[in-house]
Design a protein around this motif. Structure first.
Motif, PDB file in Angstrom:
ATOM      1  N   ILE B 270       0.824  -1.203  -0.014  1.00 22.79           N
ATOM      2  CA  ILE B 270      -0.085  -0.018   0.111  1.00 22.79           C
ATOM      3  C   ILE B 270       0.855   1.216   0.052  1.00 22.79           C
ATOM      4  CG2 ILE B 270      -1.828   1.107   1.102  1.00 22.79           C
ATOM      5  CD1 ILE B 270      -2.500  -1.503   2.587  1.00 22.79           C
ATOM      6  N   LEU B 271       1.987   1.305   0.825  1.00 18.97           N
ATOM      7  CA  LEU B 271       2.933   2.335   0.894  1.00 18.97           C
ATOM      8  C   LEU B 271       3.510   2.589  -0.409  1.00 18.97           C
ATOM      9  CD1 LEU B 271       4.061   4.331   2.998  1.00 18.97           C
ATOM     10  CD2 LEU B 271       6.110   2.615   3.162  1.00 18.97           C
ATOM     11  N   ILE B 272       3.827   1.371  -1.113  1.00 20.80           N
ATOM     12  CA  ILE B 272       4.483   1.767  -2.579  1.00 20.80           C
ATOM     13  C   ILE B 272       3.267   2.538  -3.358  1.00 20.80           C
ATOM     14  CG2 ILE B 272       5.225   0.359  -4.694  1.00 20.80           C
ATOM     15  CD1 ILE B 272       6.523  -1.494  -2.937  1.00 20.80           C
ATOM     16  N   SER B 358       1.342   4.442   5.489  1.00 22.63           N
ATOM     17  CA  SER B 358       0.664   3.999   4.185  1.00 22.63           C
ATOM     18  C   SER B 358      -0.890   4.778   4.460  1.00 22.63           C
ATOM     19  CB  SER B 358       0.427   2.710   3.813  1.00 22.63           C
ATOM     20  OG  SER B 358       0.211   2.021   5.015  1.00 22.63           O
ATOM     21  N   VAL B 359      -1.460   4.682   5.653  1.00 20.73           N
ATOM     22  CA  VAL B 359      -2.710   5.297   5.783  1.00 20.73           C
ATOM     23  C   VAL B 359      -2.508   6.682   5.930  1.00 20.73           C
ATOM     24  CG1 VAL B 359      -4.535   5.753   7.800  1.00 20.73           C
ATOM     25  CG2 VAL B 359      -3.733   3.331   7.276  1.00 20.73           C
ATOM     26  N   VAL B 360      -1.682   7.141   6.400  1.00 22.69           N
ATOM     27  CA  VAL B 360      -1.290   8.707   6.345  1.00 22.69           C
ATOM     28  C   VAL B 360      -1.311   9.088   4.989  1.00 22.69           C
ATOM     29  CG1 VAL B 360       0.257  10.581   6.951  1.00 22.69           C
ATOM     30  CG2 VAL B 360      -0.553   8.989   8.841  1.00 22.69           C
ATOM     31  N   MET B 364      -3.256  11.640   2.460  1.00 29.48           N
ATOM     32  CA  MET B 364      -2.825  12.963   2.126  1.00 29.48           C
ATOM     33  C   MET B 364      -3.055  12.880   0.600  1.00 29.48           C
ATOM     34  SD  MET B 364       0.843  13.500   4.126  1.00 29.48           S
ATOM     35  CE  MET B 364       1.855  13.378   2.462  1.00 29.48           C
ATOM     36  N   ARG B 365      -3.049  11.791  -0.300  1.00 29.24           N
ATOM     37  CA  ARG B 365      -3.016  11.984  -1.741  1.00 29.24           C
ATOM     38  C   ARG B 365      -4.553  12.286  -1.956  1.00 29.24           C
ATOM     39  NH1 ARG B 365       0.614  11.457  -5.471  1.00 29.24           N
ATOM     40  NH2 ARG B 365      -1.004  10.678  -6.686  1.00 29.24           N
ATOM     41  N   LEU B 366      -5.445  12.125  -0.938  1.00 27.78           N
ATOM     42  CA  LEU B 366      -6.856  12.320  -1.437  1.00 27.78           C
ATOM     43  C   LEU B 366      -7.016  13.993  -1.418  1.00 27.78           C
ATOM     44  CD1 LEU B 366      -8.710   9.782   0.474  1.00 27.78           C
ATOM     45  CD2 LEU B 366      -8.090   9.826  -1.993  1.00 27.78           C
TER      46      LEU B 366
END
Lengths: 242, 367
Positions: B270-272, B358-360, B364-366
């Motif tokens: 998910i991080l990737i 990865s959650v953070v 942020m991407r959203l």
């Protein structure tokens, strides 16, 4: 009093020093077909993304179906439909599976999904395509199915981001008939397009240029105002800053 | 929940309709375990050797026969002079040469330091080492046996290879393969399947829908978790019934640790996918950034103890290293949680950190 569907006031989005959307304000009525036009990079996509809750505005306010875009994004997401210029369906799923999936993520139950599937297949007269993989269906059909799927949960507003890109004129015509049908049922249509002949089909049009709304009126009034014979001319005159 | 299941079902459709995905998921583990188990092995049987017997007496003949009877060596050449041995080496006909001193037999009987020269072809150092070890132990036991009534007293060393008495390669390969395959399937496949939705633009559709972003992510990784568990079961079963790799410890503990490792790999995946929007980039990062370190620095192929100190420190931040220790301990040594709690804690810590980042990142991407 008219029922407002979208109400935008002084909405802006800045990326660093670049102002993508500069203080725009407009209102859209319930059931209206609202054309959102502008050249590439005019700020259309940024504006749509903010209205759909994909992007947080830098300043300004907006209400979608009466819900605040800062605080009530949850409620907005349940009330709107969305179809983007990219394919909005999964190519490796059949038509029926796509309908079931999108029905599922909008929280429809089994019976509702069965009803809607039948409705869509009858509406588009594509019962024969029910179990065909979407990847093997022609583009025009895909786009029509995608539109039908985007209104599967009977949203109050549907955002269409260049829905007819790359589609032949006959299919585009049919696509617009579908839009009219849904608009008649009271669904507000917020549509962006590159095709100026399609702009004429809209009830009202806004023309965006460099982040601001240069003009907003019915196609007839715009043509009169810019003394043009068609929307193409209007568009060019506005884009060239006349 | 209904939304969630609709998503999970869709994810399974994607997996089962894509032949390449299926091949990576199930074909590759099978092929790898059979390859590693049968073809690639550290054991050497029937190695060709040359003998130059300058002594030519009862003792040297007896030793040669003993070596031949061990099953590790095959007499490819019985040489007459040094030149012919030299040539066989060059031509690659023999891997090892045994040269008996002229007085070998005589000195042996007299107890006067008989001399035996052993030359190995070290163009392949690992093989050479192994062969030398085999020969030494044969010679040692031979000497010992013949010396019973003699005055020279030899120290009788007895070796035991604990946990893998026969030094079988598969004992190491099965745990190693589980590590690699779990990393590959969980991290690479998840990151690719998430970036694929980004590329196609369908991720946008998810984000404007009432599905919450974390629900999308969880629904996305559930099928891969499930398939990874099945995969590890297949490898364990194959290991047990085809290659006799034991599972000494508790099966429940083993599965729990496997699931923990899967979770850490998934959060890495998910991080990737939160770093990049492209499938290609996700694939490259997974291969270079995850798979390579896992293969090289987990202790699977190269022993960590022989690496420079900084590299050993670096290996500490690779979750696969800790998982390798855990899985080997449980399978081969029968360790319980009290023996491997530290490694388990570290692995859990990594998982937590990756998942949080990865959650953070995803959030942020959203915005």
């Amino acid at each position: 009093m008219k029922e407002l569907s979208i109400k935008v006031s002084n909405l802006s989005k800045r990326f660093g020093n670049f102002v993508a959307v500069d203080n725009i304000s407009f209102e859209v009525d319930k059931g209206e077909i609202f054309g959102f036009l502008g050249a590439n990079g005019a700020g259309k996509s940024t504006a749509i993304k903010m209205l759909c809750g994909l992007l947080e505005p830098s300043s300004g306010n907006a209400e979608i179906a009466g819900f605040d875009i800062y605080k009530e994004t949850e409620k907005i997401r349940k009330t709107i439909g969305y179809m983007s210029q990219k394919f909005s369906l999964y190519e490796d799923l059949t038509v029926a599976e796509n309908i079931r999936f999108f029905g599922g993520i909008y929280g429809l139950n089994k019976n509702e999904i069965a009803d809607r599937t039948k409705y869509i297949l009858d509406w588009l007269k594509i019962s024969n395509l029910r179990d065909v993989l979407v990847g093997s269906i022609p583009l025009g059909w895909k786009q029509k199915i995608a539109f039908a799927v985007s209104v599967i949960h009977n949203p109050k507003i549907v955002f269409l981001d260049e829905p007819t890109g790359g589609v032949d004129p006959i299919t585009r015509r049919q696509f617009w008939e579908m839009i009219y049908l849904k608009s008649g049922e009271g669904i507000t249509i917020f549509v962006t397009t590159h095709y100026m002949d399609e702009a004429e089909y809209c009830n009202r049009i806004s023309m965006m240029n460099k982040g601001i709304i240069e003009a907003l009126d019915t196609p007839e009034n715009l043509k009169a105002k810019y003394s043009s014979v068609n929307m193409d001319e209007v568009f060019l005159k506005i884009a060239r800053g006349k | 929940m209904k939304r969630f299941f609709a998503f999970v079902r869709k994810e399974f459709y994607h997996i089962f309709r894509d032949k390449r995905t299926l091949l990576i998921l199930f074909g590759m583990p099978l092929a790898q375990i059979l390859l590693f188990g049968f073809a690639i092995t550290n054991e050497i049987k029937n190695a060709d050797i040359g003998v130059l017997d300058n002594s030519k007496d009862v003792t040297s003949l007896e030793l040669i026969n003993r070596i031949k009877a061990s099953g590790y060596f095959k007499l490819a050449e019985y040489g007459n002079n040094t030149e012919s041995i030299e040539e066989s080496f060059r031509k690659g006909k023999i891997k090892l040469a045994i040269i008996f001193d002229r007085d070998f037999g005589k000195n042996f009987q007299l107890g006067k330091n008989p001399e035996l020269q052993i030359i190995a072809d070290a163009s392949d150092p690992n093989t050479a080492n192994t062969l030398i070890n085999y020969i030494s132990s044969i010679v040692m036991s031979f000497t010992h046996e013949k010396n019973i009534n003699n005055k020279i007293s030899l120290i009788n060393t007895e070796f035991r290879m604990r946990y893998n008495e026969e030094l079988k390669g598969v004992y190491l390969f099965v745990p190693g393969l589980i590590t690699i395959i779990l990393m590959l399937v969980s991290a690479m496949m998840t990151s690719i399947s998430i970036t694929k939705e980004k590329e196609l633009g369908t991720m946008e559709l998810m984000l404007v829908s009432p599905m919450k972003p974390y629900t999308v992510i969880i629904a996305k990784v559930i099928p891969y978790t499930f398939l990874s568990i099945i995969n590890s079961a297949i490898i364990l079963i194959l290991g047990k019934f085809v290659f006799d790799v034991p599972i000494q410890g508790s099966l429940i503990l083993l599965m729990a640790e496997i699931i923990l490792f899967i979770l850490s790999a998934l959060s890495l995946g998910i991080l990737i996918s939160s770093i990049t929007d492209s499938q290609q980039v996700a694939l490259m990062i997974s291969l270079v950034g995850l798979l390579l370190p896992v293969i090289l620095l987990s202790g699977f192929i190269f022993p960590l103890e022989n690496m420079p100190l900084w590299l050993q420190y670096f290996a500490n931040i690779i979750p696969a290293k800790w998982f390798m220790i855990i899985i080997k301990s449980i399978m081969l040594k029968g360790s319980g949680i009290t023996d491997i709690w530290l490694e388990t804690l570290l692995l859990a810590g990594f998982t937590l950190v990756f998942a949080l980042i990865s959650v953070v990142k995803f959030k942020m991407r959203l915005e």
